[in-house]
Design an enzyme around this catalytic site. Structure first.
Site: not given
Length: 930
Positions: A574, A576, A578
């Site tokens: 995604n 970020c 994670e």
């Protein structure tokens, strides 16, 4: 000697300065507030005059004729000017006392101790004279304020009483000092609202010297907020009995203004209002409350209508809408949120209980290789961003530049032009005006457009083929890394010619890829390019260093360890890095995030600090229920997102406050003890998250695609590490843990799982600010620095460090100045003990391999991934090569930002060679997901 220098101020009778005025910067944008509250232009040469007079008083007239003294005065003046402009780089006002403080510190640091001592004595003498005169003049000047058009005398007694109230239970703070600082910024006819704001700003200026002033500033802001929201000057003392009424009024006003879901008015508001805990308002630091005020609290035409405990209860009610006993669950959720033990992600806090309940944090999509599919994906990006979603787009299926288009018999322009459109869409759709739209494009590094993809963030080249506002990430296979290891070749293809590769990983990918290479060698695939794997790897790392992109992520680790292998393929992470969930043309992956405040779960037993496993289990059980509720309550902007989320029900429970725990435990981040704590804390978090999901499955039923999953096969995340090791060899990650994983396997076999995925460690940039702890799994960025975000600039001080330095009688004005001078680092401050320097080493002082090793310990337990920033103080090609190969070898699924120090930063004068320079990225936070 007791002789004192004679200058009355920084504006004395003229004395020939040691350096011509034109030699000092005049465009700083600074102005000086004099003691009579007059504002005058900042004139650096006045500082040189004052320092010259100080030397005159101590060493005599002959001293200023010495070239050595003249040079010393010039250097001292330059250092004072630099300190002031560094604090206010954009200009602003600075009080004359602040300037004199800087002169005093510069004299002390330079070794001119006699001059500094005389200067201090002179300042004290004149301060006493001014104080005596103020006493004669009744201490506080007679000022009038403008109260909504009516002029009246300033009620200084009421403001002093307020200062005393907010300071009452705090140590090392002084209410009179706050009021005194406030007075320096008042003027006759000042609006009363501005006086209240001046109180907050006055407390704010004291934070760098004493961290407890952050709570003073927060409480003064809270006083202003109460007046704004209720129209009443309510104090903390009477909020206990007034909160319930304020809460009912807030719900009514929010529903009437069409901000809140009308169903909230159907709750037993008297019962919920009675459960509000007014004392929890006192937990806030200034940064946390100001962030909520600016961006989270609901408002009507700019006027906030929401108080902090009303806010937490509103969020809790929104998450309890579908519960059988809504009130009981809302109170349970409220108590967890308001305690700061757990915090939902920003989209949930923004929208829970509102009429547009888009509560999910992350959306992952795959873009299909046709014009309709491409523009449908861009449209879906806009819809998902509108309500605060962060996006990860898989662009690998789209054919490369030069590929034939059958429908027109023309040739494709490739991926790059479409990414420019995605970039501009993210800028245009800025999440409802609350924060920037954000998206990350992923591309597998066998794609023929990959080399140009690497250059998207460059500041040179054709602007039509640049995306300055969008993130990029490389989706890298094990086969490529093995070719890098063996110094082999690598072939780039257009996906239209190699359609199988997108949906393959591991051994199956390697077999198909090599078959396509053989076809290319025989001339059966014309559109391809052969390149040295090391050459491409070096270009990836070069662009990562130069532009911050692309982030390096590993598709085989993500897929081989995925519990959902039977249901699809993970094509990207995604925004970020994670989240690791399956995507396809038919499914948009969705993840709902929240984070446990690890620092709030430390407990002391017989003088030893440790994690409270029982409390952590209780917190996680409630948190997982809240996250699971998001799935059913959530507003879905697209059908593909709704269908995927209801079928798989993934959530992402993370952690924050990791560095705070290390400080409390007395552990350095760069240590074996820190690795063990990373291991154990991640095991506890993951174990109890999986256990809570199994409990929810027993109560509510299994998620739709549970059959065939690794969960059902009895393979939990620590078991899948062996699968990865089979393809890589020994990963170098210790196996085994401290909890009973066999019992958990048996439990899941019996009742199933409610959620396909449970754990993901997000950046927590904003919610950690709200709670007042260190972000996510990050090391301390600096021990003293100014944080810049959408709410403004905030002084951040490492309170744990201050407590230790106070205990050693080392915390003073010089220490504050030194920390600012050395960019928050202790390394060059000789009087700080080595043990403290090691425990409070900043992010750039820690060898980045420690970050990778700690992440590897966590990764074995968690079923998704973690937002892992890597800090490299002095990057070289070899250093980055070694670091990212280590990340792959240890089995990490993803990495996030590479943080480096500014290439052109100059060493501080007299600093240790290890002292860090200014960071090339001013603020290490990403606020997109949290």
């Amino acid at each position: 000697m007791d002789t004192a220098p004679q200058p009355a101020s920084f504006y004395p009778d003229p004395v020939e300065p040691v350096k011509h005025a034109s030699s000092y910067p005049t465009d700083s944008g600074l102005e000086v507030i004099r003691r009579n509250r007059a504002v005058v232009a900042f004139q650096p040469e006045k500082i040189a005059i004052a320092i010259t007079k100080a030397f005159l008083a101590v060493e005599g007239q002959h001293s200023v004729n010495s070239s050595g003294i003249r040079d010393q005065v010039a250097q001292l003046t330059a250092s004072v000017v630099e300190a002031l402009t560094r604090r206010l780089p954009g200009g602003g006002t600075v009080h004359i006392e602040d300037i004199q403080d800087q002169v005093e510190l510069a004299l002390m640091r330079s070794g001119a101790h006699d001059v500094a001592r005389a200067y201090v004595l002179y300042r004290e003498k004149h301060a006493e004279q001014r104080a005596a005169q103020q006493a004669i003049d009744h201490a506080t000047p007679v000022l009038q304020v403008d109260d909504h058009g009516q002029r009246r005398l300033l009620d200084s007694a009421a403001f002093i009483a307020l200062c005393r109230e907010v300071c009452a239970d705090l140590v090392d703070v002084d209410a009179e000092r706050v009021w005194s600082e406030t007075l320096t910024n008042l003027y006759d006819g000042m609006p009363l609202e501005a006086v209240r704001q001046a109180l907050v700003l006055a407390a704010r200026t004291l934070i760098e010297a004493e961290p407890n002033y952050t709570k003073v500033a927060a409480r003064l802001l809270l006083s202003n907020l109460r007046l704004e929201a209720t129209g009443l000057a309510l104090t903390q003392a009477n909020m206990g009995e007034r909160y319930a009424g304020c809460f009912a009024d807030f719900i009514a006003a929010g529903v009437a203004a069409e901000l809140l879901d009308p169903r909230l008015a159907e709750f037993d508001l008297e019962r919920l209002g009675g459960a509000l805990l007014a004392e929890r308002d006192l937990q806030f630091d200034y940064l946390g409350l100001q962030t909520l005020y600016d961006r989270y609290f609901l408002h009507i035409e700019g006027r906030r209508i929401e108080l902090p405990q009303c806010f937490f209860m509103r969020v809790a009610m929104g998450l309890a809408l579908n519960e059988v006993d809504r009130e009981a669950r809302a109170i349970e959720f409220y108590r967890l949120l308001s305690s700061f033990d757990f915090m939902c992600s920003t989209p949930t806090l923004f929208n829970s209980g509102t009429r547009h309940s888009q509560l999910s944090s992350c959306y992952l999509t795959t873009v299909s290789d046709d014009l309709d599919g491409i523009y449908q994906s861009i449209k879906e990006n806009a819809l998902l961003q509108k309500y605060a979603g962060g996006l990860g787009n898989d662009w690998t299926p789209v054919r490369a530049l030069g590929s034939r288009i059958k429908g027109t018999n023309g040739h494709s322009q490739g991926v790059i032009p479409f990414l420019k459109v995605v970039n501009d869409t993210a800028v245009a759709v800025n999440q409802g005006g609350k924060r920037k739209g954000a998206v990350c494009a992923y591309l597998e590094n066998w794609h023929l457009d990959f080399e140009e993809f690497l250059e998207l963030r460059k500041n040179t080249g054709d602007e039509r083929r640049r995306t300055h506002d969008m993130n990029t990430a490389a989706w890298v296979s094990d086969l490529f890394m093995q070719r890098v290891q063996s110094n082999g070749d690598w072939t780039l293809f257009s996906p239209v010619d190699v359609p199988e590769l997108h949906n393959l990983y591991g051994a199956a990918f390697a077999e198909a890829y090599q078959a396509y290479e053989a076809k290319a060698a025989r001339g059966e695939i014309k559109l391809c390019k052969r390149i040295g794997a090391v050459q491409l790897w070096r270009k990836m790392l070069t662009m990562l260093f130069e532009t911050g992109h692309p982030w390096i992520t590993f598709k085989d680790a993500c897929n081989l360890r995925s519990p959902q292998q039977h249901a699809g393929v993970i094509h990207s992470s995604n925004l970020c890095t994670e989240i690791t969930l399956n995507t396809s043309n038919d499914e948009t992956a969705v993840c709902n995030l929240g984070s446990v405040n690890l620092a709030a779960h430390l407990t002391e037993h017989n003088g030893v600090w440790q994690l409270d496993a029982d409390k952590l289990q209780r917190t996680i059980a409630t948190a997982m229920r809240m996250l699971d509720n998001v799935i059913d309550i959530n507003f879905y902007a697209t059908v593909k997102a709704r269908n995927a989320n209801l079928r798989h029900r993934p959530v992402g429970l993370g952690m924050m406050g990791f560095a705070d725990c290390l400080h409390q435990l007395g552990i350095a981040y760069a240590s074996r003890e820190a690795l063990e704590f990373a291991d154990y804390s991640a095991e506890l978090l993951s174990y109890h998250a999986y256990q809570a999901s199994a409990d929810l499955a027993e109560q509510r039923g299994r998620y739709g695609s549970f059959a065939g999953s690794l969960w059902q096969q009895g393979l939990l995340p620590p078991d899948t590490l062996e699968r990865l090791a089979e393809t890589r060899g020994d990963l170098g990650v210790p196996t085994g843990g401290q909890l009973d994983w066999q019992a958990l396997r048996e439990r899941i076999a019996q009742v199933g799982m409610r959620n396909s995925n449970c754990v993901a460690i997000a950046p927590t940039a904003t919610i950690s600010n709200i709670v007042g702890v260190s972000a996510s799994i990050e090391p301390v960025y600096q021990n003293l620095y100014v944080k810049s975000n959408l709410s403004g600039e905030f002084t951040v001080v490492n309170a744990a460090l201050v407590r230790e330095l106070k205990a050693l009688d080392l915390w003073d004005a010089v220490m504050v100045a030194d920390l600012k001078y050395f960019d928050g680092s202790l390394a060059a401050i000789e009087r700080v003990p080595a043990g403290i320097k090691a425990r409070y080493a900043t992010a750039f002082e820690i060898e980045p391999e420690w970050l990778v090793e700690a992440a590897a310990r966590r990764q074995k337990w968690i079923d998704q991934s973690q937002s892992l920033n890597l800090y490299v103080a002095a990057p070289t090609g070899g250093k980055l090569d070694q670091l990212y190969r280590l990340a792959w070898q240890r089995g990490l699924k993803t990495t996030y930002y590479l943080r480096t120090l500014g290439a052109t930063s100059m060493e501080k004068t007299g600093a240790d060679e290890t002292a860090p320079k200014a960071c090339s990225i001013a603020d290490p936070d990403c606020e997109a997901c949290q």
